[in-house]
Design an enzyme around this catalytic site. Structure first.
Site, PDB file in Angstrom:
ATOM      1  N   ARG A 222      19.689  26.700  18.044  1.00 56.33           N
ATOM      2  CA  ARG A 222      19.139  26.080  19.264  1.00 56.33           C
ATOM      3  C   ARG A 222      20.301  26.438  20.382  1.00 56.33           C
ATOM      4  NH1 ARG A 222      18.131  20.065  17.578  1.00 56.33           N
ATOM      5  NH2 ARG A 222      17.284  19.821  19.741  1.00 56.33           N
ATOM      6  N   HIS A 223      19.597  26.107  21.656  1.00 52.93           N
ATOM      7  CA  HIS A 223      20.416  26.195  22.686  1.00 52.93           C
ATOM      8  C   HIS A 223      21.539  25.061  22.739  1.00 52.93           C
ATOM      9  CE1 HIS A 223      18.278  22.591  23.873  1.00 52.93           C
ATOM     10  NE2 HIS A 223      17.357  23.487  23.626  1.00 52.93           N
TER      11      HIS A 223
ATOM     12  N   ASN B  28      18.265  16.906  26.628  1.00 49.43           N
ATOM     13  CA  ASN B  28      18.619  16.436  25.297  1.00 49.43           C
ATOM     14  C   ASN B  28      19.597  15.268  25.479  1.00 49.43           C
ATOM     15  OD1 ASN B  28      19.513  19.643  24.022  1.00 49.43           O
ATOM     16  ND2 ASN B  28      17.621  18.331  23.910  1.00 49.43           N
TER      17      ASN B  28
ATOM     18  N   ARG C 257      18.191  26.737  29.583  1.00 53.38           N
ATOM     19  CA  ARG C 257      18.959  26.230  28.444  1.00 53.38           C
ATOM     20  C   ARG C 257      19.345  27.477  27.392  1.00 53.38           C
ATOM     21  NH1 ARG C 257      14.181  23.394  27.955  1.00 53.38           N
ATOM     22  NH2 ARG C 257      13.428  22.839  26.254  1.00 53.38           N
TER      23      ARG C 257
ATOM     24  N   GLU D 117       9.952  26.538  24.330  1.00 52.13           N
ATOM     25  CA  GLU D 117       9.676  25.647  23.376  1.00 52.13           C
ATOM     26  C   GLU D 117       8.419  25.185  23.597  1.00 52.13           C
ATOM     27  OE1 GLU D 117      10.157  24.034  21.040  1.00 52.13           O
ATOM     28  OE2 GLU D 117      11.670  22.264  21.013  1.00 52.13           O
TER      29      GLU D 117
ATOM     30  N   HIS E 224      14.493  26.829  20.404  1.00 44.91           N
ATOM     31  CA  HIS E 224      14.236  25.481  20.658  1.00 44.91           C
ATOM     32  C   HIS E 224      13.928  24.960  19.365  1.00 44.91           C
ATOM     33  CE1 HIS E 224      14.170  26.155  24.934  1.00 44.91           C
ATOM     34  NE2 HIS E 224      13.794  27.241  24.855  1.00 44.91           N
TER      35      HIS E 224
END
Ligand SMILES: Nc1ncnc2c1ncn2[C@@H]1O[C@H](COP(=O)(O)OP(=O)(O)OP(=O)(O)O)[C@@H](O)[C@H]1O
Ligand SMILES: Nc1ncnc2c1ncn2[C@@H]1O[C@H](COP(=O)(O)OP(=O)(O)OP(=O)(O)O)[C@@H](O)[C@H]1O
Ligand SMILES: [Mg+2]
Ligand SMILES: [Mg+2]
Lengths: 427, 427
Positions: free
Chosen positions: A228-229, A235, A281, A301, A367
């Site tokens: 994931r980023h 987040n 991101r 995402e 994502h």
């Protein structure tokens, strides 16, 4: 699935493998089954070798495969018949829903194939043969050495003896082998691991997908890295979706990821490609690595539609019905004006095809929901588990395809990240 | 495009057609070119027959194609060389960008193909052959009768004489024809209009797309009907996106559409399939017809992201930079958290493949931007025109593929609709 298949199209498909031993039949069968199951279709493999081991034991020497040995031939035919019976029964057990059966055996004579095709025709099931042919004998030798010594037929046997026995077994089959060339049947012939492919009489949505998948299949065992980023501002705020940039913690992860790549991965995989989504991101995360990367809209995402920008608490308040529906069936739940996991699977189909096609290692920076779907495919997780798989933040996951299955390794690159930060989309 | 192709992958591709006259080479060439151009790639066909007509006139009798006629053979080779020169020049004219050249001629000898492949190799361009073979002679006869009497080579000639001359021409080529079987080259061999397909040595993103497209290609001339949903509440309010239901006017259109289908279309096309998006307004429109239909997420309207629910006036106020950007380059402009027309093209690729595959008529009930993209494909409009095509509300458009091109007919089914209602997304 959003794309239902026209009622007039094929809904029951029997894929019948063809080829001498050690041609990768079971390998292809498992890959096709995995792909179709991931797309949400009911899929089952009927492996005649397994029937043989159950019905007659797994310790048969190569003479059991001598076509001039009438007793053994009768026994083997019995296994074929039992597997066919079970397949027939299964294919009529789920009403009108799509079902894909794979009948995995050598099926190396015209006669045997005609017998199987007839059974399918009588059942009203479309049949399609997949043959693997190796004109290059080095491929077969390598396959025997790499996989057959681990076969359940040779448990506890000396490897060299196992290899010699298996090569004898192949000889017996070669005596009566007839390559498929029945013009009136549907078939795909894969020659020398896909160097050449012959497609005959293949029509319909499902058969076409199977063929396209076979044409993109590679056997090289290059790893796929997914991450994931780094932590994004959304987040940190517990908000869904958005297009925010990285937090300080997130930027730190991008640095750690870069270091990990340069210190470890790139040494053994200098041709590694890097793919990101088109959201800030993932791009920010990949930029830190300092190598070119591909931005791919298909990796964005899951679209949260009207829930975009809300926290889960807000969603529970403002879209209570949706919130409950999502809890009840996360796989099928579609955000209002957004996507479901099933939508995501269709969207990621081209990504999966591209991953199959790659000859070198790939790093996918994407994502949580997207990576769940890819992870489910690569590790062959059941369809319904996909929306709840754990893809922790600030962790690289290395996925290495094996002959049967996939090795999974986790590399957490950050001790500081609060555990809850890995929970968005995860509830 | 969102999916850029890896730098290491093929960026310059020369597709070289192979086959006797009247095997559909030019048909395939044009379809592949149309598809690749629609995806946004720079594509050009080099038709050696056209060079011949320009350089030596279009009135040559069949003896001009006799390989034992040295003067004519030299002249024909000259045309081949000139076309190759132009292709070479073109392929080196656009720097690093993706280019697909299609070299359309019979190329029916090994020697000729080796000459072409060598030229590509020297240029660093990947070459790939597409051969069309007809084992079934009825196909060839039908092709000659259907298309060759309209050839520029026979303008003003008696059709029966034209056919006879053309069949002689084929005979000359048959004398020296060698089917492609060069194992070390990339090729696709299409046998009997796709009944059988052989794919050899094809790797890379672009070549794989071309092959998949060829495998889905049909030649039957079934029409495709497209229509937007009936007027929606958002249409009436001038708002972008949303998931509103139909207005009274919209419901009336659904009735008119149903009547039109039952009175006209379904009589000649009883197997018509109906496809909608997953949004309420297309579903409501299709429901009125009273036949089963497929809901397809890929047909949903362009995602307007943050502009969703705004009028264009609001968008101009609240997202002024976006508003200008969209005006400047509507093809590439991506709504914040939404999609661009280019995204839409990639999303609609599977729809186009399915449309290609269909043997029966299809009615697509969808949305303006989506239908623009499909219309652009079917009518071969230049890439940049796509976002401004006019797809009027309350109108069925019938698209019938012809051997070269596509016939377009409009059926407006509502006199009352204010002209402005067809303008959403159209500004
Ligand atoms: N298309 C292919 N052609 C040849 N080998 C392949 C192909 N695909 C996969 N393989 C290789 O084949 C090996 C696995 O052999 P597998 O057990 O699947 O053969 P099999 O044909 O099922 O043999 P058996 O008849 O004994 O069941 C793997 O090492 C895999 O890399
Ligand atoms: N794969 C195919 N095999 C055979 N015929 C086809 C195929 N695809 C299209 N056709 C048909 O071929 C006809 C068009 O022929 P076309 O002019 O393209 O042939 P050609 O091979 O280019 O001939 P020439 O060598 O004279 O240029 C159309 O009627 C079309 O329906
Ligand atoms: Mg096996
Ligand atoms: Mg032509």
């Amino acid at each position: 699935l959003p794309l239902s298949i026209p009622a007039s199209d094929i809904r029951k498909l029997a894929i019948i493998m063809v080829g001498l031993p050690a041609r990768g039949k079971s390998f292809i069968a498992r890959h096709v089954a995995r792909y179709m199951a991931w797309r949400g279709h009911s899929t089952r493999i009927f492996n005649v070798g397994n029937y043989r081991r159950v019905m007659y034991g797994s310790d048969k020497p190569h003479t059991f495969f001598d076509p001039k040995n009438p007793e053994a031939a009768a026994a083997r035919k019995m296994c074929a018949r039992k597997a066919l019976e079970d397949m027939t029964q299964w294919l009529t057990s789920e009403g009108d829903s799509i079902q894909i059966a794979i009948y995995d055996a050598t099926n190396s004579t015209k006669e045997r194939r005609a017998w199987l095709k007839k059974a399918c025709d009588e059942l009203g099931v479309r049949s399609m043969f997949i043959e693997s042919v190796c004109r290059d004998h080095r491929i077969v030798d390598a396959n025997v050495r790499a996989t057959k010594i681990f076969s359940p037929d040779y448990v506890g046997k000396d490897p060299e003896q196992a290899i010699s026995d298996f090569l004898h077994r192949i000889k017996w089959y070669e005596e009566s082998y007839e390559e498929i060339e029945e013009d009136d049947t549907s078939y795909v012939k894969i020659i020398d691991v896909g160097k050449k492919v012959v497609v005959n009489n293949v029509y319909g949505y499902l058969p076409t997908r199977v063929v396209f998948f076979c044409m993109n299949m590679r056997v090289s065992a290059r790893p796929i890295y997914i991450t994931r980023h780094g932590q994004s501002e959304y987040n940190a705020l517990g908000k869904i979706g958005g297009n925010s940039g990285l937090t300080e913690l997130g930027k730190q992860y991008a640095q750690n990821l870069s270091k990990f790549l340069h210190d470890d991965i790139l040494r053994s995989h200098p041709h590694l490609s890097i793919w990101t989504s088109t959201l800030r991101r993932t791009i920010q995360t990949a930029k830190a690595i300092g190598r070119p990367f591909l931005q791919w809209g298909s990796l964005d995402e899951i679209e949260a539609g009207e829930a975009n920008g809300m926290t889960y608490e807000e969603m529970a308040q403002k879209l209570p019905h949706d919130f409950e529906e999502r809890k009840r069936n996360k796989l099928c739940y579609r955000y209002p004006r957004g996507e479901s996991y099933q939508d995501l699977i269709l969207r990621l189909d081209p990504v999966v095809m591209e991953l199959q096609r790659q000859e070198h290692a790939v790093l996918v920076v994407a994502h949580q929901a997207v990576l769940r779907v890819l992870f489910a495919y690569l590790t062959e997780r059941p369809h319904h588990e996909c929306p709840n798989l754990n893809i922790p933040l600030h962790t690289v996951i290395k996925l290495t395809p094996m002959a049967y299955g996939c090795e999974v390794k986790y590399y957490p690159l950050d001790d500081n990240i609060p555990a809850t930060a890995s929970m968005d989309h995860g509830k």
